[in-house]
Design an enzyme around this catalytic site. Structure first.
Site, PDB file in Angstrom:
ATOM      1  N   ASN A   1      52.923  59.466  40.068  1.00  0.00           N
ATOM      2  CA  ASN A   1      52.777  60.200  38.866  1.00  0.00           C
ATOM      3  C   ASN A   1      51.427  59.552  37.968  1.00  0.00           C
ATOM      4  OD1 ASN A   1      56.564  60.082  37.840  1.00  0.00           O
ATOM      5  ND2 ASN A   1      55.113  61.753  38.638  1.00  0.00           N
TER       6      ASN A   1
ATOM      7  N   ASP B   1      64.132  65.480  36.253  1.00  0.00           N
ATOM      8  CA  ASP B   1      62.999  66.239  36.326  1.00  0.00           C
ATOM      9  C   ASP B   1      63.207  67.372  34.972  1.00  0.00           C
ATOM     10  OD1 ASP B   1      60.620  67.519  37.277  1.00  0.00           O
ATOM     11  OD2 ASP B   1      61.611  68.630  38.612  1.00  0.00           O
TER      12      ASP B   1
HETATM   13  C1  FPP Z   1      59.877  64.598  35.291  1.00  0.00           C
HETATM   14  O1  FPP Z   1      59.644  65.587  34.527  1.00  0.00           O
HETATM   15  C2  FPP Z   1      60.063  63.525  34.376  1.00  0.00           C
HETATM   16  C3  FPP Z   1      59.041  62.512  34.649  1.00  0.00           C
HETATM   17  C4  FPP Z   1      57.954  62.089  35.306  1.00  0.00           C
HETATM   18  C5  FPP Z   1      59.353  61.123  33.364  1.00  0.00           C
HETATM   19  C6  FPP Z   1      60.885  60.821  33.315  1.00  0.00           C
HETATM   20  C7  FPP Z   1      60.851  59.954  32.037  1.00  0.00           C
HETATM   21  C8  FPP Z   1      61.641  59.866  31.177  1.00  0.00           C
HETATM   22  C9  FPP Z   1      63.131  61.001  31.228  1.00  0.00           C
HETATM   23  C10 FPP Z   1      61.772  58.996  30.021  1.00  0.00           C
HETATM   24  C11 FPP Z   1      62.450  57.780  30.450  1.00  0.00           C
HETATM   25  C12 FPP Z   1      62.561  56.707  29.746  1.00  0.00           C
HETATM   26  C13 FPP Z   1      62.642  55.538  30.244  1.00  0.00           C
HETATM   27  C14 FPP Z   1      63.084  54.303  29.483  1.00  0.00           C
HETATM   28  C15 FPP Z   1      62.430  55.122  31.732  1.00  0.00           C
HETATM   29  P1  FPP Z   1      58.156  66.572  34.466  1.00  0.00           P
HETATM   30  O2  FPP Z   1      57.285  65.936  33.520  1.00  0.00           O
HETATM   31  O3  FPP Z   1      57.820  66.400  36.063  1.00  0.00           O
HETATM   32  O4  FPP Z   1      58.683  67.856  34.019  1.00  0.00           O
HETATM   33  P2  FPP Z   1      58.289  69.167  34.543  1.00  0.00           P
HETATM   34  O5  FPP Z   1      58.421  69.384  36.169  1.00  0.00           O
HETATM   35  O6  FPP Z   1      58.996  70.364  33.915  1.00  0.00           O
HETATM   36  O7  FPP Z   1      56.603  69.427  34.099  1.00  0.00           O
END
Ligand code: FPP
Length: 250
Positions: free
Chosen positions: A76, A28
């Protein structure tokens, strides 16, 4: 290579005999990291991909056998279209870019989730990665994609209901072991350690069944800033826990 990972664990101040076999990660904070840098959210996800790659190999080197990462939840899809499309594209490009190195490193790839709802090219890439690495056993890297913990239990129960309809089992045959055996990745043991970055204190529908007795470690660090030292700190914290599984431990 047990000697290597033993040495590396000792050098990191860890007990090589108590490295968690399975670490699950809620990655996250990509968006918050991006905002803090004045960047687009997608840039945070691309940085998150770099962190994930480093974490897989760092965990492997320390002797972790299974690593599950929450890449895209079944919830998501409600994000803005450009972010969903960007994440699908990122995952496709990442899988294409990493597969040869994963194979050379002996990493088995698994993908857990409702894969049939993904774009066909991404689904095909994941299926190919799973097929090409099915014989590898050094470490298993399990990506949770279009994954929901409740949906996973629903899918398991549906399979079991179909078996009952065919007369192969009776309701009395249904137990915890049978539900576990019909989850997405039944050959992966339950996580010993669940790591969540960016400070939120919730499970967000991740591995609800499998984390019944996992130790939980939350760090305020956003995922793109999570490095080998953070991983070692999480494992060190885990090694200080007493795991009781409901029993009394003197
Ligand atoms: C949460 O952060 C993260 C995600 C929903 C996506 C995670 C994906 C990656 C790390 C890329 C992974 C790569 C592969 C190959 C699977 P958020 O966007 O919810 O962060 P925030 O809460 O700060 O907005």
């Amino acid at each position: 290579m047990p000697t290597d990972s033993t040495t590396l664990a000792l050098e990191a101040g860890l007990d090589p005999a108590r490295i968690p076999a399975h670490i699950a990660i809620i990655m996250d904070g990509n968006g918050r990291w991006a905002r803090a840098q004045g960047k687009e959210r997608l840039e945070g996800h691309w940085e998150g991909y770099r962190t994930l790659k480093n974490t897989v190999y760092a965990a492997d080197a320390l002797g972790v056998r299974y690593l599950t990462a929450y890449g895209f939840s079944s919830e998501n899809w409600v994000r803005p279209e450009y972010e969903v499309d960007g994440l699908m594209n990122l995952m496709l490009r990442a899988m294409q870019a990493e597969i040869e190195e994963l194979i050379e490193s002996g990493v088995r790839v698994r993908v857990s989730g409702r894969l049939h709802e993904l774009p066909p090219d991404l689904r095909a890439e994941f299926e190919s990665a799973m097929e090409r690495t099915t014989h590898l056993h050094r470490m298993t890297f399990n990506l949770a994609i279009n994954y929901g913990g409740r949906a996973e239990v629903v899918d398991s129960v549906r399979h079991i209901a179909e078996m009952a309809l065919r007369g192969e089992i009776t309701p009395d045959d249904i137990d915890e072991r049978m539900i576990s055996a019909h989850l997405y990745s039944p050959h992966i043991p339950d996580p010993d350690l669940l790591v969540r970055t960016a400070g939120e204190l919730r499970l967000s529908n991740f591995l609800l069944w499998e984390t019944a007795y996992s130790e939980i470690y939350v760090t305020p660090t956003c995922w793109p800033d999570f490095d080998r030292d953070h991983l070692i700190a999480a494992i060190a914290d885990y090694q200080r826990r007493v795991r009781k599984f409901g029993a009394v431990v003197e």
